[in-house]
Each structure stands twice: as structure tokens, then as C-alpha cells.
Design a protein around this motif. Structure first.
Motif, PDB file in Angstrom:
ATOM      1  N   ASN A  88       2.080  -4.680 -10.829  1.00  0.00           N
ATOM      2  CA  ASN A  88       0.683  -4.284 -10.622  1.00  0.00           C
ATOM      3  C   ASN A  88       0.549  -2.846 -10.113  1.00  0.00           C
ATOM      4  O   ASN A  88      -0.524  -2.443  -9.650  1.00  0.00           O
ATOM      5  CB  ASN A  88       0.004  -5.237  -9.633  1.00  0.00           C
ATOM      6  CG  ASN A  88       0.677  -5.244  -8.269  1.00  0.00           C
ATOM      7  OD1 ASN A  88       1.772  -4.697  -8.100  1.00  0.00           O
ATOM      8  ND2 ASN A  88       0.021  -5.862  -7.292  1.00  0.00           N
ATOM      9  N   THR A  89       1.602  -2.038 -10.187  1.00  0.00           N
ATOM     10  CA  THR A  89       1.518  -0.654  -9.747  1.00  0.00           C
ATOM     11  C   THR A  89       0.563   0.128 -10.653  1.00  0.00           C
ATOM     12  O   THR A  89       0.697   0.110 -11.873  1.00  0.00           O
ATOM     13  CB  THR A  89       2.902   0.022  -9.790  1.00  0.00           C
ATOM     14  OG1 THR A  89       3.813  -0.723  -8.992  1.00  0.00           O
ATOM     15  CG2 THR A  89       2.824   1.447  -9.269  1.00  0.00           C
ATOM     16  N   ALA A 124      12.121  -0.625   3.954  1.00  0.00           N
ATOM     17  CA  ALA A 124      10.862  -0.796   3.224  1.00  0.00           C
ATOM     18  C   ALA A 124      11.122  -1.501   1.905  1.00  0.00           C
ATOM     19  O   ALA A 124      12.158  -1.308   1.274  1.00  0.00           O
ATOM     20  CB  ALA A 124      10.205   0.552   2.976  1.00  0.00           C
ATOM     21  N   ASP A 125      10.175  -2.308   1.485  1.00  0.00           N
ATOM     22  CA  ASP A 125      10.302  -3.081   0.247  1.00  0.00           C
ATOM     23  C   ASP A 125       9.654  -2.320  -0.903  1.00  0.00           C
ATOM     24  O   ASP A 125       8.452  -2.032  -0.858  1.00  0.00           O
ATOM     25  CB  ASP A 125       9.616  -4.432   0.432  1.00  0.00           C
ATOM     26  CG  ASP A 125       9.708  -5.314  -0.813  1.00  0.00           C
ATOM     27  OD1 ASP A 125      10.409  -4.935  -1.777  1.00  0.00           O
ATOM     28  OD2 ASP A 125       9.064  -6.382  -0.814  1.00  0.00           O
ATOM     29  N   PRO A 126      10.405  -1.963  -1.950  1.00  0.00           N
ATOM     30  CA  PRO A 126       9.799  -1.307  -3.113  1.00  0.00           C
ATOM     31  C   PRO A 126       8.658  -2.112  -3.728  1.00  0.00           C
ATOM     32  O   PRO A 126       7.803  -1.555  -4.419  1.00  0.00           O
ATOM     33  CB  PRO A 126      10.966  -1.160  -4.091  1.00  0.00           C
ATOM     34  CG  PRO A 126      12.192  -1.166  -3.233  1.00  0.00           C
ATOM     35  CD  PRO A 126      11.873  -2.102  -2.100  1.00  0.00           C
ATOM     36  N   GLY A 127       8.652  -3.421  -3.474  1.00  0.00           N
ATOM     37  CA  GLY A 127       7.570  -4.256  -3.970  1.00  0.00           C
ATOM     38  C   GLY A 127       6.226  -3.924  -3.356  1.00  0.00           C
ATOM     39  O   GLY A 127       5.193  -4.399  -3.836  1.00  0.00           O
ATOM     40  N   GLY A 128       6.221  -3.088  -2.306  1.00  0.00           N
ATOM     41  CA  GLY A 128       4.968  -2.685  -1.675  1.00  0.00           C
ATOM     42  C   GLY A 128       4.315  -1.482  -2.317  1.00  0.00           C
ATOM     43  O   GLY A 128       3.228  -1.063  -1.892  1.00  0.00           O
ATOM     44  N   ILE A 129       4.947  -0.901  -3.347  1.00  0.00           N
ATOM     45  CA  ILE A 129       4.366   0.261  -4.018  1.00  0.00           C
ATOM     46  C   ILE A 129       3.184  -0.187  -4.877  1.00  0.00           C
ATOM     47  O   ILE A 129       3.310  -1.062  -5.726  1.00  0.00           O
ATOM     48  CB  ILE A 129       5.419   0.968  -4.907  1.00  0.00           C
ATOM     49  CG1 ILE A 129       6.537   1.550  -4.035  1.00  0.00           C
ATOM     50  CG2 ILE A 129       4.772   2.067  -5.742  1.00  0.00           C
ATOM     51  CD1 ILE A 129       7.689   2.128  -4.822  1.00  0.00           C
ATOM     52  N   GLY A 149       0.799  -1.219   0.000  1.00  0.00           N
ATOM     53  CA  GLY A 149       0.000   0.000   0.000  1.00  0.00           C
ATOM     54  C   GLY A 149       0.829   1.265   0.000  1.00  0.00           C
ATOM     55  O   GLY A 149       0.329   2.330   0.377  1.00  0.00           O
ATOM     56  N   LEU A 150       2.096   1.179  -0.439  1.00  0.00           N
ATOM     57  CA  LEU A 150       2.937   2.365  -0.514  1.00  0.00           C
ATOM     58  C   LEU A 150       2.549   3.184  -1.744  1.00  0.00           C
ATOM     59  O   LEU A 150       2.219   2.631  -2.794  1.00  0.00           O
ATOM     60  CB  LEU A 150       4.416   1.982  -0.599  1.00  0.00           C
ATOM     61  CG  LEU A 150       4.991   1.185   0.577  1.00  0.00           C
ATOM     62  CD1 LEU A 150       6.458   0.843   0.309  1.00  0.00           C
ATOM     63  CD2 LEU A 150       4.854   1.972   1.875  1.00  0.00           C
ATOM     64  N   ALA A 151       2.588   4.509  -1.609  1.00  0.00           N
ATOM     65  CA  ALA A 151       2.227   5.417  -2.703  1.00  0.00           C
ATOM     66  C   ALA A 151       3.447   6.231  -3.108  1.00  0.00           C
ATOM     67  O   ALA A 151       4.124   6.822  -2.264  1.00  0.00           O
ATOM     68  CB  ALA A 151       1.098   6.341  -2.268  1.00  0.00           C
ATOM     69  N   LEU A 196      -2.065  11.761  -4.071  1.00  0.00           N
ATOM     70  CA  LEU A 196      -2.970  11.379  -5.154  1.00  0.00           C
ATOM     71  C   LEU A 196      -2.831   9.905  -5.488  1.00  0.00           C
ATOM     72  O   LEU A 196      -3.815   9.216  -5.764  1.00  0.00           O
ATOM     73  CB  LEU A 196      -2.672  12.219  -6.399  1.00  0.00           C
ATOM     74  CG  LEU A 196      -3.063  13.691  -6.360  1.00  0.00           C
ATOM     75  CD1 LEU A 196      -2.605  14.393  -7.632  1.00  0.00           C
ATOM     76  CD2 LEU A 196      -4.565  13.853  -6.181  1.00  0.00           C
ATOM     77  N   ALA A 197      -1.590   9.422  -5.476  1.00  0.00           N
ATOM     78  CA  ALA A 197      -1.350   8.012  -5.806  1.00  0.00           C
ATOM     79  C   ALA A 197      -1.917   7.078  -4.755  1.00  0.00           C
ATOM     80  O   ALA A 197      -2.174   5.906  -5.047  1.00  0.00           O
ATOM     81  CB  ALA A 197       0.151   7.757  -5.968  1.00  0.00           C
ATOM     82  N   GLY A 198      -2.115   7.601  -3.529  1.00  0.00           N
ATOM     83  CA  GLY A 198      -2.705   6.777  -2.470  1.00  0.00           C
ATOM     84  C   GLY A 198      -4.170   6.503  -2.674  1.00  0.00           C
ATOM     85  O   GLY A 198      -4.738   5.639  -2.012  1.00  0.00           O
ATOM     86  N   GLY A 199      -4.799   7.260  -3.590  1.00  0.00           N
ATOM     87  CA  GLY A 199      -6.194   6.978  -3.925  1.00  0.00           C
ATOM     88  C   GLY A 199      -7.184   7.506  -2.903  1.00  0.00           C
ATOM     89  O   GLY A 199      -7.987   8.381  -3.213  1.00  0.00           O
ATOM     90  N   HIS A 200      -7.123   7.006  -1.675  1.00  0.00           N
ATOM     91  CA  HIS A 200      -8.098   7.332  -0.663  1.00  0.00           C
ATOM     92  C   HIS A 200      -7.756   8.597   0.095  1.00  0.00           C
ATOM     93  O   HIS A 200      -8.504   9.023   0.973  1.00  0.00           O
ATOM     94  CB  HIS A 200      -8.181   6.188   0.348  1.00  0.00           C
ATOM     95  CG  HIS A 200      -6.887   5.901   1.037  1.00  0.00           C
ATOM     96  ND1 HIS A 200      -5.873   5.185   0.443  1.00  0.00           N
ATOM     97  CD2 HIS A 200      -6.423   6.258   2.271  1.00  0.00           C
ATOM     98  CE1 HIS A 200      -4.850   5.100   1.290  1.00  0.00           C
ATOM     99  NE2 HIS A 200      -5.155   5.744   2.381  1.00  0.00           N
ATOM    100  N   ARG A 201      -6.635   9.254  -0.241  1.00  0.00           N
ATOM    101  CA  ARG A 201      -6.195  10.366   0.599  1.00  0.00           C
ATOM    102  C   ARG A 201      -6.676  11.724   0.119  1.00  0.00           C
ATOM    103  O   ARG A 201      -6.303  12.733   0.670  1.00  0.00           O
ATOM    104  CB  ARG A 201      -4.658  10.380   0.661  1.00  0.00           C
ATOM    105  CG  ARG A 201      -4.084   9.134   1.323  1.00  0.00           C
ATOM    106  CD  ARG A 201      -2.625   9.299   1.635  1.00  0.00           C
ATOM    107  NE  ARG A 201      -2.100   8.088   2.245  1.00  0.00           N
ATOM    108  CZ  ARG A 201      -1.530   7.117   1.570  1.00  0.00           C
ATOM    109  NH1 ARG A 201      -1.370   7.213   0.273  1.00  0.00           N
ATOM    110  NH2 ARG A 201      -1.092   6.031   2.185  1.00  0.00           N
TER     111      ARG A 201
END
Length: 430
Positions: free
Chosen positions: A222-223, A67-72, A3-5, A420-425
Motif C-alpha cells: 500500500n505504499t 524500524a520495520d520497513p513495513g511502516g513505509i 507513517g515512514l516516508a 515530499l513523500a510524507g505528504g503533510h510536510r
């Protein structure tokens, strides 16, 4: 962590990026360069090179933070407002880029004046639409398939296809921000309608990053790429939540004010513009006063030393309107307005005090103009930009404005793009 943005900011001097966690907290930032040459910032392929440079550093910075870049899961891009280029179907530029500060396109302005309503924001020889018409004329072979604003160009290369823009970047290119459509009068301009991208709200999901690009940049397959915004609006989103009555003053080279309003407020004659954000509007304008005037007379060290000798509770007796040259945009729109900085006091402390207070009065007038047009009066002013950390100036401004002034915790536009990339923010303003 998932869920990283990721936010990417294409600024005048280089590229910056930021990654936020699902709570909106900053995880890590990075920066990249367009190149050593003065013209590198004008080369769209150098924009892309700067992004790849920046994201290489960003992935390393994330790992350094554990942090894992795979979480973006999402990425959004902001760019300088009004910077445009034409590209072919494969996203290769077929023209030079024209930047936000390029002006003087009088022929193109005449064509727009013959089609657009008299008060439309896209009119004038320095508008994004005038730059676009100039590029269309330069594309004599008709190779272009896409009109791309600076942020669009990077988003398109992330996606592997063009065809989209956001309502904020498209405002001064002619889009109607209320309907999200290109107006009918644009059909009368010498430009193929197929060049125009589809405008969508900032933060809207556009699709996944192209697999080969994701591998190149170290992003998960899947980003999701989200529609971006302009650099100034991204800086607002970094500094404050866009809810009604929230105000941000940017004290950079120039003075810019933005206020969240449920009401759309446009007055091109006053240099007052409205951008769509969420279900409401971000209204405001920019003055030619600001830090650029201060730095013309004093170095950064001198500004700090002289400010410390000013009593902010005491009103300056000087009636200054600090400008470096004739011409003002907002809250007075007068290309011939003369600077008012004379006579200069012999005491530099008195001189600086007068300038700081003069700029504060311009800021107050800006918010008065907004209120006079139906915008809410803020209960505090969040401040970003290089002048935000000057506590003496903040105290002067609070006295002149009559409301508290606070420094923004975050000011980097990349952080706003990441929101913006977080969607819900991005909360609703309705």
C-alpha cells in the motif's frame, strides 16, 4: 512504526535514499551504485538497478535501527534536472538518455526559437526541451509512448505505468508552472503531444507501488508513490522549510541561491528562474563561481589550513570575480564575462581570502537582484554543500551579506524527497 516516508535521490554519482519518521526525523539512509562504468549514469536501466541496490541496503539499515520497513507509507523520487529519456508503453527505454549537462543541440534550439516566446526558459541548445526534440528525432520508428525525466522514469517503474511528471522537472521542458499546463506553442514542434506527461505539483499522490515491484524492493503493497522534484529543490527542502523569506545557498562546485517567495519572479535574461513549491515560488539562480574554483587552486587539506589563517573580520583588498573560464550565468548573465583573479598574490592566504570574499560578494549580489525584483530579503542564510562547514568562510559571508549564516542540519536531497513523500510536510507559502 507506521507513517515512514522514503525519499530516493538520483544524483550524478549514484543513488541515495532516506527514511523519515512521522515527525520528520531521520531514521536511516543508504546508497547504491549505477555501476563501475563512466557511462552507467547515462543508462536508464542502470538508474533502476541503482535504486534496487540502494533500497536493499535501505531496508537493512532500517532493521538495524529497529524500524520495520513495513511502516513505509509513501515514496518520492528526485533526479538531476533536465535529464530525459523516451520509453515505450512497457517503460522500456527506446532511446539513450540525455543528461542535464548535454548541450549543443542547435537545430532543436532553432525549432524552439521559432515557436516559444523570446524569454521562455525552454529556449536554448542546452534546454531539456532541446534534448527531448533530439530524442524524438532519434526515435525514427516512433516506438516511444512516454517522455520521462529521470525522476519520472523511476516513479513510473515504481507505479508500473508512466504518464506523470512534476512541475519542477517539467519547467525547462516547457510547462507553465502557474497553470500546470503545456503551452499551446508546443504544438508547433515536431513532437507527438501524446508523449508529454501530465504535470502535477511536487508531492502529489500518484498511486500505489505496483505489487510485484513492492515485493521486489521490500516495500508494503500500500505504499503510495508521490510526485517528486529536481535534485536541487529536494536539497533545499532537506535544508529548510519552504516558507516566505527562507533562503538557502548551496556552496558546491558552483554557487546556487534559492529563496522562497510569494511572488513569482522570472528573468531568463538574468538567469533567474522560479519553481512552483506549495502555494508559492522557489526563486533563484546559479553562478559559475564556487568550490570548483577553490579546488582548482588548493586541495581540501590546503583549504582548511589556509582558511584557519584568515581573519574573517578583516576585509580583503582584492577585487576578485572567481571563475575558471569566461562565462557567467547569474547574477550576471554574460557568456563572455572574464574571470578576475589577477594579479595573484604571492601569499596563498591572501589569495584564498580574496577568492572567498569575491564569492561572498557574488552571493550578496544574487540576493540583491532577487530583492530588486520584489522577493523578500532573508533574515538569515541557510547553507548547504561542501563549503558550508568552512567557518571562516561563513563569517566572511555573514559580514559581506550583513545577515547571519548558518549551516544546514540536513543537506542530502534524499531527505527532501522523503519530505515530499510524507505528504503533510510541505507547508503552504500563501
Amino acid at each position: 512504526m507506521t507513517g515512514l516516508a522514503l525519499g530516493i535521490d538520483l544524483g550524478t554519482s549514484g543513488v541515495r535514499s532516506a527514511v523519515l519518521d512521522p515527525n520528520g526525523d531521520l531514521v536511516a539512509m543508504a546508497r547504491g551504485s549505477y555501476g563501475p562504468g563512466i557511462d552507467d549514469r547515462r543508462d536508464p536501466m542502470r538508474w533502476w538497478a541503482g535504486v534496487t541496490d540502494c533500497l536493499t541496503a535501505q531496508m537493512d539499515a532500517l532493521r538495524d535501527e529497529g524500524a520495520d520497513p513495513g511502516g513505509i507509507t509513501g515514496v518520492a523520487v528526485d533526479g538531476t534536472s533536465g535529464s530525459v529519456v523516451l520509453a515505450d508503453a512497457s517503460l522500456a527505454p527506446v532511446t539513450r538518455a540525455l543528461m542535464y549537462d548535454d548541450a549543443g543541440f542547435d537545430r532543436e534550439a532553432g525549432l524552439i526559437a521559432g515557436a516559444a516566446p523570446e524569454t521562455h526558459v525552454a529556449r536554448g541548445p542546452g534546454s531539456a526541451l532541446a534534448r527531448t526534440l533530439k530524442l524524438v528525432d532519434e526515435d525514427s520508428a516512433g516506438r516511444a509512448a512516454h517522455l520521462l525525466h529521470q525522476a519520472d522514469f523511476i516513479a513510473a517503474r515504481l507505479l508500473g505505468k508512466g504518464g506523470w511528471t512534476d512541475l519542477n522537472n517539467a519547467l525547462k521542458t516547457g510547462v507553465d508552472p502557474a497553470t500546470g499546463a503545456w503551452p499551446e506553442w508546443m504544438a508547433r514542434l515536431p513532437m507527438r503531444p501524446t508523449l508529454l506527461p501530465r504535470p502535477v505539483p511536487p508531492g502529489a499522490p500518484l498511486g500505489p507501488v505496483k505489487r510485484e515491484v513492492a515485493q521486489q524492493l521490500g516495500l508494503p503493497d500500500n505504499t503510495t508513490v508521490h510526485a517528486g522534484t529536481t535534485d536541487s529543490i529536494a536539497a533545499f527542502l532537506a535544508a529548510a522549510a519552504p516558507v516566505p523569506g527562507t533562503a538557502v545557498t548551496s556552496l558546491g562546485t558552483t554557487l546556487a541561491v534559492k529563496l522562497c517567495s510569494e511572488k513569482r519572479i522570472d528573468d531568463v535574461g538574468l538567469g533567474l528562474y522560479a519553481h512552483r513549491v506549495g502555494d508559492g515560488w522557489l526563486v533563484g539562480g546559479a553562478s559559475n563561481t564556487g568550490g570548483g574554483v577553490l579546488r582548482h587552486f588548493f586541495s581540501t587539506v590546503e583549504l582548511g589550513r589556509l582558511s584557519a589563517k584568515i581573519d574573517p573580520a578583516v576585509k580583503s583588498h582584492l577585487d576578485f570575480y572567481p571563475l575558471l573560464r569566461p562565462g557567467e550565468r547569474f547574477p550576471i548573465n554574460d557568456p563572455d564575462l572574464e574571470p578576475r583573479l589577477a594579479p595573484r598574490p604571492a601569499d596563498d592566504v591572501v589569495f584564498l581570502h580574496g577568492m572567498l570574499e569575491g564569492i561572498a560578494r557574488i552571493e550578496r549580489r544574487a540576493y540583491d537582484v532577487l530583492a530588486g525584483h520584489g522577493a523578500p530579503r532573508p533574515d538569515r542564510i541557510v547553507t548547504a554543500g561542501g563549503g558550508a562547514g568552512n567557518r571562516v568562510w561563513a563569517a566572511i559571508r555573514a559580514r559581506v551579506l550583513g545577515i547571519p549564516v548558518v549551516e544546514a542540519a540536513f543537506t542530502e536531497a534524499a531527505i527532501g524527497a522523503a519530505r515530499l513523500a510524507g505528504g503533510h510536510r510541505l507547508p503552504s507559502l500563501g
